[in-house]
Design a protein around this motif. Structure first.
Motif, short mmCIF file in Angstrom:
data_model
loop_
_atom_site.label_atom_id
_atom_site.label_comp_id
_atom_site.label_asym_id
_atom_site.label_seq_id
_atom_site.Cartn_x
_atom_site.Cartn_y
_atom_site.Cartn_z
N LYS A 7 44.38 19.33 63.34
CA LYS A 7 43.19 19.95 63.92
C LYS A 7 41.94 19.55 63.16
N GLY A 8 42.09 18.66 62.18
CA GLY A 8 40.94 18.15 61.46
C GLY A 8 40.51 19.04 60.29
N TYR A 9 41.40 19.92 59.85
CA TYR A 9 41.08 20.81 58.75
C TYR A 9 41.42 20.14 57.43
N ARG A 10 40.43 20.06 56.53
CA ARG A 10 40.65 19.41 55.26
C ARG A 10 41.32 20.39 54.28
N LEU A 11 42.54 20.06 53.89
CA LEU A 11 43.29 20.95 53.01
C LEU A 11 43.06 20.58 51.55
N THR A 12 42.05 21.19 50.95
CA THR A 12 41.83 21.01 49.52
C THR A 12 42.91 21.78 48.76
N PRO A 13 43.13 21.47 47.46
CA PRO A 13 44.15 22.21 46.70
C PRO A 13 43.93 23.71 46.72
N GLN A 14 42.65 24.15 46.68
CA GLN A 14 42.37 25.59 46.71
C GLN A 14 42.74 26.21 48.05
N ARG A 15 42.34 25.53 49.13
CA ARG A 15 42.67 26.05 50.47
C ARG A 15 44.18 26.09 50.68
N LEU A 16 44.83 25.04 50.18
CA LEU A 16 46.29 24.97 50.30
C LEU A 16 46.95 26.14 49.56
N ALA A 17 46.39 26.48 48.39
CA ALA A 17 46.94 27.59 47.61
C ALA A 17 46.77 28.91 48.35
N VAL A 18 45.62 29.09 49.03
CA VAL A 18 45.38 30.31 49.82
C VAL A 18 46.39 30.37 50.97
N LEU A 19 46.55 29.24 51.64
CA LEU A 19 47.48 29.17 52.76
C LEU A 19 48.91 29.47 52.30
N ALA A 48 34.83 34.48 47.33
CA ALA A 48 34.14 34.01 48.54
C ALA A 48 34.89 32.84 49.18
N THR A 49 35.42 31.96 48.36
CA THR A 49 36.20 30.83 48.88
C THR A 49 37.46 31.32 49.57
N VAL A 50 38.13 32.28 48.96
CA VAL A 50 39.34 32.84 49.57
C VAL A 50 38.98 33.47 50.90
N TYR A 51 37.88 34.25 50.90
CA TYR A 51 37.44 34.93 52.11
C TYR A 51 37.13 33.92 53.23
N ARG A 52 36.37 32.87 52.88
CA ARG A 52 36.01 31.86 53.89
C ARG A 52 37.23 31.13 54.43
N THR A 53 38.18 30.82 53.53
CA THR A 53 39.40 30.11 53.95
C THR A 53 40.19 30.98 54.92
N VAL A 54 40.32 32.26 54.59
CA VAL A 54 41.07 33.18 55.46
C VAL A 54 40.36 33.31 56.81
N GLU A 55 39.02 33.39 56.78
CA GLU A 55 38.25 33.46 58.03
C GLU A 55 38.51 32.25 58.92
N THR A 56 38.49 31.07 58.29
CA THR A 56 38.72 29.83 59.05
C THR A 56 40.11 29.80 59.63
N LEU A 57 41.10 30.18 58.82
CA LEU A 57 42.49 30.20 59.31
C LEU A 57 42.63 31.18 60.47
N LYS A 58 41.90 32.29 60.39
CA LYS A 58 41.93 33.27 61.47
C LYS A 58 41.34 32.67 62.74
N GLU A 59 40.20 31.98 62.60
CA GLU A 59 39.57 31.36 63.76
C GLU A 59 40.47 30.28 64.38
N MET A 60 41.27 29.62 63.53
CA MET A 60 42.18 28.59 64.03
C MET A 60 43.50 29.21 64.52
N THR A 61 43.54 30.54 64.56
CA THR A 61 44.73 31.33 64.93
C THR A 61 45.98 30.90 64.16
N GLU A 62 45.78 30.68 62.86
CA GLU A 62 46.93 30.38 61.98
C GLU A 62 47.39 31.64 61.25
N VAL A 63 46.54 32.67 61.23
CA VAL A 63 46.93 33.95 60.64
C VAL A 63 46.52 35.08 61.59
#
Ligand SMILES: [Zn+2]
Ligand SMILES: [Zn+2]
Length: 134
Positions: A7-19, A48-63
């Protein structure tokens, strides 16, 4: 996670850790709880990074996001489609409830009423075995 990259989502190490924290937890954690866990491995991450990552995952209906008035939102990274939950009023623990027949029947009734269903929210409240023992 492969789907996210597609879906074009860039999985940085931090985002990956949140996921990973979301997918591995059966406890429907809050952003604060995810932050507490991810920080152990990534001490530089901000809430804030955790919050934004979770928000994005929610918008992508992954959570799946569960909102509670007067308490933190909770997230299910294991099952993103709506499903019933059992919620403890004592300690706030949340677990999945398997009620496929009930959900199917409610869906049929709604469709017969002419609804196009977009989702549902079905919570059962009580005291978990640990809180009952107190
Ligand atoms: Zn409890
Ligand atoms: Zn759940």
């Amino acid at each position: 996670m492969v789907g996210l990259r597609a879906k074009g989502y860039r999985l940085t190490p931090q985002r990956l850790a949140v996921l990973r924290a979301l997918v591995e937890s059966p406890h429907h954690p809050s952003v604060e709880q995810i932050y507490g866990q991810v920080r152990l491995e990534h001490p530089m991450i901000s809430q804030a990074t955790v919050y934004r990552t979770v928000e994005t995952l929610k918008e992508m209906t992954e959570v799946l996001e569960l909102e509670f008035s007067g308490a933190s939102n909770r997230y299910d990274g294991r099952r993103a489609e709506p499903h019933p939950h059992l919620v403890c009023r004592g300690c706030g623990s949340i677990q999945d409830l398997e009620l496929p027949a009930l959900v199917r029947e409610a869906t049929e009734v709604a469709e017969r009423a002419g609804y196009e269903l977009l989702g549902h929210r079905l919570d059962f409240y009580g005291l978990c075995p640990r809180c009952r023992g107190r």
